[in-house]
Scaffold this motif. Structure first.
Motif, PDB file in Angstrom:
ATOM      1  N   THR A 235      38.414  83.671   4.059  1.00 47.20           N
ATOM      2  CA  THR A 235      38.768  83.058   5.334  1.00 47.20           C
ATOM      3  C   THR A 235      39.688  81.858   5.119  1.00 47.20           C
ATOM      4  N   PHE A 236      40.139  81.288   6.215  1.00 49.91           N
ATOM      5  CA  PHE A 236      41.014  80.120   6.142  1.00 49.91           C
ATOM      6  C   PHE A 236      40.307  78.965   5.433  1.00 49.91           C
ATOM      7  N   GLU A 237      39.011  78.801   5.684  1.00 51.03           N
ATOM      8  CA  GLU A 237      38.257  77.704   5.054  1.00 51.03           C
ATOM      9  C   GLU A 237      38.160  77.890   3.538  1.00 51.03           C
ATOM     10  N   ASP A 238      38.265  79.157   3.074  1.00 51.60           N
ATOM     11  CA  ASP A 238      38.211  79.413   1.632  1.00 51.60           C
ATOM     12  C   ASP A 238      39.430  78.874   0.896  1.00 51.60           C
ATOM     13  N   LEU A 239      40.471  78.489   1.622  1.00 48.29           N
ATOM     14  CA  LEU A 239      41.640  77.886   0.980  1.00 48.29           C
ATOM     15  C   LEU A 239      41.289  76.548   0.332  1.00 48.29           C
ATOM     16  N   LEU A 250      51.716  76.787  -1.496  1.00 49.23           N
ATOM     17  CA  LEU A 250      51.479  77.435  -0.208  1.00 49.23           C
ATOM     18  C   LEU A 250      52.046  76.607   0.938  1.00 49.23           C
ATOM     19  N   LEU A 251      51.817  75.306   0.891  1.00 51.92           N
ATOM     20  CA  LEU A 251      52.279  74.428   1.974  1.00 51.92           C
ATOM     21  C   LEU A 251      53.795  74.425   2.107  1.00 51.92           C
ATOM     22  N   PHE A 274      44.384  69.414   2.917  1.00 53.92           N
ATOM     23  CA  PHE A 274      45.790  69.776   3.126  1.00 53.92           C
ATOM     24  C   PHE A 274      46.661  68.525   3.159  1.00 53.92           C
ATOM     25  N   MET A 275      46.181  67.498   3.868  1.00 55.61           N
ATOM     26  CA  MET A 275      46.966  66.258   3.999  1.00 55.61           C
ATOM     27  C   MET A 275      47.198  65.607   2.635  1.00 55.61           C
ATOM     28  N   LYS A 276      46.165  65.650   1.767  1.00 58.55           N
ATOM     29  CA  LYS A 276      46.271  65.013   0.451  1.00 58.55           C
ATOM     30  C   LYS A 276      47.321  65.683  -0.435  1.00 58.55           C
ATOM     31  N   ASN A 277      47.621  66.946  -0.132  1.00 61.27           N
ATOM     32  CA  ASN A 277      48.583  67.674  -0.942  1.00 61.27           C
ATOM     33  C   ASN A 277      49.985  67.686  -0.318  1.00 61.27           C
ATOM     34  N   LEU A 278      50.184  66.825   0.678  1.00 65.88           N
ATOM     35  CA  LEU A 278      51.496  66.600   1.269  1.00 65.88           C
ATOM     36  C   LEU A 278      51.965  65.201   0.930  1.00 65.88           C
ATOM     37  N   THR A 279      53.252  64.946   1.047  1.00 65.87           N
ATOM     38  CA  THR A 279      53.742  63.574   0.885  1.00 65.87           C
ATOM     39  C   THR A 279      53.216  62.744   2.053  1.00 65.87           C
ATOM     40  N   GLU A 280      53.205  61.448   1.886  1.00 69.74           N
ATOM     41  CA  GLU A 280      52.671  60.571   2.936  1.00 69.74           C
ATOM     42  C   GLU A 280      53.416  60.780   4.254  1.00 69.74           C
ATOM     43  N   ALA A 307      47.596  84.303   9.650  1.00 76.00           N
ATOM     44  CA  ALA A 307      48.946  84.423   9.078  1.00 76.00           C
ATOM     45  C   ALA A 307      49.048  83.644   7.773  1.00 76.00           C
ATOM     46  N   ILE A 308      48.416  82.470   7.726  1.00 78.47           N
ATOM     47  CA  ILE A 308      48.472  81.652   6.508  1.00 78.47           C
ATOM     48  C   ILE A 308      47.633  82.287   5.401  1.00 78.47           C
ATOM     49  N   VAL A 309      46.471  82.853   5.749  1.00 79.01           N
ATOM     50  CA  VAL A 309      45.648  83.551   4.758  1.00 79.01           C
ATOM     51  C   VAL A 309      46.416  84.760   4.205  1.00 79.01           C
ATOM     52  N   ALA A 310      47.106  85.504   5.084  1.00 80.91           N
ATOM     53  CA  ALA A 310      47.892  86.660   4.641  1.00 80.91           C
ATOM     54  C   ALA A 310      49.004  86.222   3.698  1.00 80.91           C
ATOM     55  N   LEU A 311      49.656  85.094   4.022  1.00 86.09           N
ATOM     56  CA  LEU A 311      50.708  84.563   3.153  1.00 86.09           C
ATOM     57  C   LEU A 311      50.127  84.176   1.793  1.00 86.09           C
TER      58      LEU A 311
END
Length: 333
Positions: A235-239, A250-251, A274-280, A307-311
């Motif tokens: 699922t999406f939460e498994d990401l 992925l991002l 997700f936020m932690k793996n993006l630039t500020e 769609a994001i899980v499929a990607l």
């Protein structure tokens, strides 16, 4: 009937519609993609058909079926039937495919193979062989496969496709033998999977409401099976189990509007990951996008997350990131 002349495909379409959704779905499941397309086109052009015409069609269908006696299907009888409903050039094309060395079934199966799997196999073949294969599968599928081949190799394939004239029967037979012996047989063995795994993939593609309803019903009938399927579902939460480097990969590939919508309905923990793996700056922009969405439909959130899980699954198949499912987590605990 004379006041409502119908073509063969339109007659078939009308009879299928008269049978109802349940029977129609069962019939479509046994048809080739081309047949479904032709029937769908016929259905869309039917308009309103009076009840007496429907009755006459069903009577005609029943009479012909009842009078058939022993049925013998041959190339000739098939060709005669097709000529009653299709243009001659289309019939010639279909009959050539049926009579040809590879046949419809072989290339149809190949066209359903995941493009990453097919590209991974073809990159080790001769460019001429790949060129033949890509001319035989659907153009959209060929395009996806071509985009996954190494750039230099892909160009060699393109050049051979451009120079290719009529494919000789011997060449097609050789390619077919190679594919059947080395690829399709291996693929068939590799795809002998547990039924629970297959069901988990199907459940992953259901919307949340349907998934919950069906899983709940299954729990009442077979709790063990339901729990096993739930453990196998990704699922999406498994990401949250994807490592930092994989998540960043992925991002970079996710459409920003889909990401905002998906995270709108995600847990706070996953959103922060997700936020932690993006630039500020990117994280701030994403937070603003999520806040600016306002109320959203659950169905839209589900579609964005799916769609994001499929990607992510596609990228995992290409070796760009690693996914862990419920089984691996249980084995490590």
């Amino acid at each position: 009937m004379a006041s409502h002349p119908l073509s063969g495909p339109q007659k078939a379409a009308a009879v299928i519609l008269a049978l109802g959704d349940g029977h129609a779905a069962a019939l479509f499941a046994r048809m080739h993609e081309d047949e479904i397309r032709d029937l769908s086109i016929a259905m869309s052009s039917l308009g309103t058909i009076p009840a007496p015409v429907i009755e006459e069609l069903c009577q005609e269908f029943g009479d012909e079926l009842g009078q058939a006696g022993n049925l013998v299907g041959t190339f000739e009888s098939t060709e005669r039937l097709l000529l009653k409903t299709l243009p001659r050039d289309r019939v010639s094309q279909i009959m050539e495919e049926i009579r040809g060395p590879a046949g419809r079934t072989m290339w149809d199966k190949l066209g359903n193979v995941n493009e990453a799997v097919l590209a991974n196999y073809l990159k080790n073949e001769y460019p001429q062989t790949v060129a033949v294969v890509l001319t035989k599968v659907r153009p959209d599928h060929a395009a996806r496969v071509l985009s996954l081949l190494p750039e230099g190799f892909a160009m060699e394939v393109v050049m051979r496709m451009l120079r290719m004239e009529t494919i000789q029967k011997e060449a097609l037979e050789g390619v077919e033998r190679t594919l059947k012996a080395e690829f399709m047989s291996n693929l068939a063995r590799a795809q002998r999977r547990d039924a629970h795994e297959i069901m988990a993939e199907i459940f992953n593609n259901l919307d949340r409401q349907a998934e919950g309803r069906i899983l709940s019903a299954l729990e009442e009938r077979n709790r063990d099976a339901a729990e096993r399927i739930r453990g196998l579902m990704f699922t999406f939460e498994d990401l949250s189990r994807v490592d930092g480097a994989g998540l960043q990969t992925l991002l970079r590939a996710v459409e920003k509007d889909k990401l905002a919508l998906a995270l709108k309905g995600a847990s706070e923990g996953l959103r922060e990951l997700f936020m932690k793996n993006l630039t500020e700056r990117a994280a701030k922009l994403l937070r603003d996008d999520i806040a600016g969405l306002g109320p959203v439909r659950l169905r839209d959130v589900d579609e964005a997350q799916a769609a994001i899980v499929a990607l992510a699954k596609d990228m995992a198949a290409q070796g760009q990131l690693m996914l862990q499912d419920g089984r691996e987590e249980e084995m490590l605990s």
